[in-house]
Design an enzyme around this catalytic site. Structure first.
Site, PDB file in Angstrom:
ATOM      1  N   GLU A  61       0.860  -1.179   0.000  1.00  0.00           N
ATOM      2  CA  GLU A  61       0.000   0.000   0.000  1.00  0.00           C
ATOM      3  C   GLU A  61       0.898   1.231   0.000  1.00  0.00           C
ATOM      4  OE1 GLU A  61      -3.441   2.277   2.654  1.00  0.00           O
ATOM      5  OE2 GLU A  61      -2.593   0.382   3.360  1.00  0.00           O
ATOM      6  N   ARG A 304       5.766 -13.510   9.262  1.00  0.00           N
ATOM      7  CA  ARG A 304       6.408 -12.244   8.924  1.00  0.00           C
ATOM      8  C   ARG A 304       7.801 -12.173   9.559  1.00  0.00           C
ATOM      9  NH1 ARG A 304       3.279  -7.283  11.374  1.00  0.00           N
ATOM     10  NH2 ARG A 304       5.180  -6.255  10.670  1.00  0.00           N
ATOM     11  N   LYS A 314       4.343   0.842   9.794  1.00  0.00           N
ATOM     12  CA  LYS A 314       4.470   2.093   9.044  1.00  0.00           C
ATOM     13  C   LYS A 314       3.881   3.278   9.815  1.00  0.00           C
ATOM     14  CE  LYS A 314       3.025   0.403   4.969  1.00  0.00           C
ATOM     15  NZ  LYS A 314       2.644   0.372   3.546  1.00  0.00           N
TER      16      LYS A 314
END
Length: 600
Positions: A61, A304, A314
């Protein structure tokens, strides 16, 4: 052709390779078919020359800069595509206009290219919606997504809910209580379609309604309790401008994007595991309506990348930037790919680190030292060497004029650019009466195990002569200001007398006459906390994450480039700062020390 002994080592296996190899062996995607007639498919893949090949995607994104966690996803998806002769799409999941900017789109493109995969994102003319270089935007599919939503409404599989957010939360239930139906759930398809078009046409205010799928309010998976598909947001989109005032939810958009691009294996991190049932439900329904091909993509999850002393949220990285705790997204202390690049990390080091971290479905933490170890292992065989003095004190050779003819005389010295690669050439520098040495290389009284400079001891100036220390000068505060020594004749490295005197100490140095004065920035972990992010972010910062020093380095480093890492002998790996240099200032960043010394 390489002999069997020279062949590349086999890639370590993982569960994703097994999945792909099984699908290729069974021809799972070799003959995709549409659920309805081909003419009903809005995005029929006309001319798809090789539908059986592997197609993956990396879908960031554009609401921030890519970070260390993204490096693993980039490496995993693109390397799997390369290994199996497929392609990997770079897709921007730009469904949230309030947080997304063109700056982030550009930064993501640059990061993927820097990781070494820009050239593998080739043009794909076989895909009717393809853009140059296999780059796609979710926003390019907004028209199709809207039509897909209308199909679900018309089929009785979605409805417009006009409850408040709090009412929807309460009616959704929890892990112990099933959900209860919204009073709007019983609307007819025609009523829902009219209301959905009101949403699209801007007749309802932001937050007044959402489009929800009609699935199962009693499902133990809360993600299937009528999840939201569309919300009203009056915000200018970086790609579509003000065309839309409704935007699809990511969980609705993501599977559609995969299907339209004919992705075969949609690889996500474990937090999306609970979303997989909705992913399959949605694509099954759209395939039944002839809107997408069948079999549709499948989602697979892996653990992850969690690294100690690193934050990869983020939102929290943006906080560090906006509150001024760092100098920007590309601050060399940041775990962003832009920051790691500026600090001196290389794509090869990051790929090796990602591969060593493994691909599993079990989470865990990897020590930051493993990241630095991967850097050293990749740079040590290739990094040019150089001498540097980071905490300089002057050493004066008292008998220099007696041996060399004058105080201004200079003696030419040389050293290999790399000790194991003669083909890399030779570096040249001067030795003079005054040289810079490390302050820690001198002691008034010899500590135990110390073999460098103290009165009466002999050491070798690396690549130069043997010297004997005869004393030092300190100021009124006891601060060391100068060291004195005598040069031992006929002991220059590379000459017949070099081994005439055996010494235990060997120190690095640079001559005052030709040294290059530079600023060196010594970077450490940004966070002192081992697993930061659980408390106040500011309180977990390492106050010593950056130290600056005025240093001296070999003269040849005046020609250094920011894309070449050097090993400063004894000190570690350094790179010219690509951003801080200029106007007569030369700045080197320490990427990592020669060994892990954290906490010592």
């Amino acid at each position: 052709m390489k002999s069997p002994a020279e062949k590349e080592p086999a890639k370590p296996s993982n569960f994703l390779r097994h999945v792909i190899e099984n699908d290729l062996g069974q021809g799972t995607y070799a003959a995709r078919k549409w659920g309805g007639s081909p003419g009903d498919a809005v995005h029929h893949a006309q001319g798809m020359q090789d539908p059986a090949r592997v197609r993956l995607r990396f879908p960031p994104e554009p609401n921030g800069y890519l970070h260390l966690g993204h490096a693993k996803s980039i490496w995993l998806n693109f390397s799997l595509a390369e290994q199996y002769g497929g392609v990997c799409h770079l897709r921007f999941d730009d469904t949230n206009p309030e947080k997304e900017e063109q700056e982030y789109v550009d930064a993501i493109r640059e990061a993927v290219h820097w990781m070494g995969y820009g050239t593998s994102i080739a043009d794909d003319p076989s895909h009717p919606g393809a853009q140059a270089s296999h780059q796609y935007f979710a926003s390019d599919y907004f028209d199709f997504m809207y039509r897909a939503a209308e199909y679900l409404v018309d089929a009785g599989l979605a409805y417009v809910d006009e409850q408040s957010a709090e009412e929807m939360r309460i009616h959704r239930g929890d892990f112990n209580t099933p959900g209860t139906a919204s009073p709007f759930r019983a609307r007819t398809p025609d009523e829902n379609l009219a209301r959905f078009r009101d949403m699209r046409d801007g007749k309802l205010p932001d937050g007044a309604a959402v489009l929800r799928a009609k699935i199962d309010l009693a499902s133990p998976n809360i993600n299937l309790r009528d999840p939201a598909l569309y919300r009203i947001r009056r915000a200018t989109h970086h790609n579509t401008g003000d065309k839309w005032c409704i935007y699809p939810m990511y969980t609705f958009a993501h599977p559609i994007e995969d299907a339209l691009e004919q992705i075969t294996h949609s690889v996500c991190t474990l937090e999306f595991e609970d979303q997989r049932p909705f992913y399959d439900w949605l694509l099954d329904r759209l395939a039944e309506g002839g809107l997408i091909a069948s079999p549709h993509p499948r989602q697979y999850e892996f653990a992850r990348l969690n690294v100690t002393h690193v934050v990869t949220s983020k939102r929290k990285l943006r906080q560090l930037v906006e509150e001024g705790h760092v100098e920007g997204w590309d601050d060399p202390r940041m775990p962003t790919l832009a920051g790691l690049k500026r600090r001196g990390y290389t794509p090869d080091a990051l790929k090796l680190f990602c591969e060593r971290s493994g691909v599993t479905k079990v989470g865990g933490w990897i020590d930051y030292a493993s990241l630095e170890a991967a850097l050293r292992d990749t740079l040590d065989p290739i990094a040019p060497r150089a001498m540097a003095v980071l905490d300089p004190v002057k050493l004066v050779i008292s008998n220099w004029a007696d041996l060399m003819g004058s105080d201004d005389a200079l003696d030419a010295c040389s050293a290999p650019v790399h000790p194991h690669h003669p083909d890399m050439g030779t570096r040249r520098f001067k030795l003079g009466r005054e040289i810079w040495i490390e302050r820690t290389d001198y002691e008034d009284v010899q500590p135990k195990g110390f073999f460098r400079l103290f009165p009466g001891n002999k050491v070798r100036l690396k690549y130069g002569h043997v010297i004997e220390c005869i004393g030092a000068t300190r100021d009124a505060n006891g601060h060391l200001v100068e060291v004195q020594a005598r040069l031992v004749p006929d002991t220059k490295s590379g000459t017949p007398g070099a081994d005439a005197i055996k010494v235990k100490g060997n120190i690095t140095w640079v001559a005052a006459a030709d040294a290059l004065q530079v600023e060196v920035r010594l970077y450490e972990r940004l966070f002192a906390a081992t697993n930061p992010g659980s408390g106040e972010l500011v309180d977990e910062l390492n106050p010593d994450s950056l130290q600056r020093c005025q240093a001296y380095v070999e003269p040849a480093l005046a020609q250094a480039h920011s894309d070449v890492a050097f090993q400063f002998e004894r000190h570690g790996y350094f790179v010219l700062d690509a951003k801080a240099n200029g106007e007569g200032r030369v700045v080197f960043n320490r990427t990592a020390g020669m060994r892990d010394s954290w906490g010592k």
